[in-house]
Design an enzyme around this catalytic site. Structure first.
Site, short mmCIF file in Angstrom:
data_model
loop_
_atom_site.label_atom_id
_atom_site.label_comp_id
_atom_site.label_asym_id
_atom_site.label_seq_id
_atom_site.Cartn_x
_atom_site.Cartn_y
_atom_site.Cartn_z
N PRO A 1 0.79 -1.22 0.00
CA PRO A 1 0.00 0.00 0.00
C PRO A 1 0.83 1.28 0.00
CG PRO A 1 -0.16 -1.10 2.13
CD PRO A 1 0.56 -2.02 1.21
N ASN A 2 0.34 2.21 -0.78
CA ASN A 2 0.86 3.58 -0.91
C ASN A 2 2.18 3.66 -1.67
OD1 ASN A 2 -1.31 4.84 0.55
ND2 ASN A 2 -0.42 3.89 2.37
N TYR B 1 11.13 9.02 1.08
CA TYR B 1 11.13 8.01 0.02
C TYR B 1 11.82 8.43 -1.27
CZ TYR B 1 7.72 5.95 3.16
OH TYR B 1 7.10 5.43 4.26
N GLU C 1 12.47 -9.30 2.38
CA GLU C 1 11.72 -8.12 2.83
C GLU C 1 12.57 -6.87 2.59
OE1 GLU C 1 10.17 -6.20 7.06
OE2 GLU C 1 10.63 -8.33 6.98
N ARG D 1 12.44 5.38 12.49
CA ARG D 1 11.15 6.04 12.34
C ARG D 1 10.27 5.78 13.56
NH1 ARG D 1 8.82 5.17 6.62
NH2 ARG D 1 7.52 6.86 7.37
#
Length: 143
Positions: free
Chosen positions: A9-10, A22, A96, A105
């Site tokens: 998602p996103n 990003y 991953e 974060r």
């Protein structure tokens, strides 16, 4: 060699979403560079904002279509037992990947529900995290 990159998602908003975290490159632009760099590897790409669609695509590919899957599950990383179970069921390694260093974060991003099911985890190297994962899968295939 065939590799599937799956983004959650996103991540369809890369290049526009929070460029300070990003970057300003779209994934499609980066993917073109990655495919050019690894011309001898077929790199397929899939993105969905829907958890079940991510699972369906990985199950489709994870039984003979590809030699490895690179997964950036986005926010599902921190919540999805279903993705964990899917990864465990596959016959190929899953790496991953995260663009940012999730450990620098918010606290809720520090725990991954899928890491234990994956062959390895790469985070914090920007879009280069995907390149490192391609190299990891290629290395696994030669062992």
């Amino acid at each position: 060699m065939n590799i599937l990159i799956v983004n959650g998602p996103n991540l369809n908003l890369l290049g526009r979403r929070e460029p300070g975290i990003y970057g300003s490159t779209s994934f499609e632009d980066y993917l073109a560079e990655l495919r050019k760099r690894y011309a001898d590897i077929s790199i397929d790409y899939y993105q969905s904002n829907i958890e079940g669609e991510l699972i369906n695509r990985m199950q489709e590919a994870g039984f003979g279509q590809v030699q490895g899957i690179i997964l950036n599950a986005g926010a599902y990383t921190h919540t999805s037992v279903a993705l964990h179970d899917c990864i465990r069921s596959l016959q190929v390694p899953v790496i991953e990947v995260h663009i940012s260093n999730v450990h620098q974060r918010e606290e809720f991003r520090h725990h991954s529900m899928i890491s234990a099911a994956c062959k390895g985890v790469i985070c914090g190297f920007g879009m280069d995290s995907y390149r490192l994962a391609v190299e990891a899968i290629a290395g696994l295939a030669t062992k």
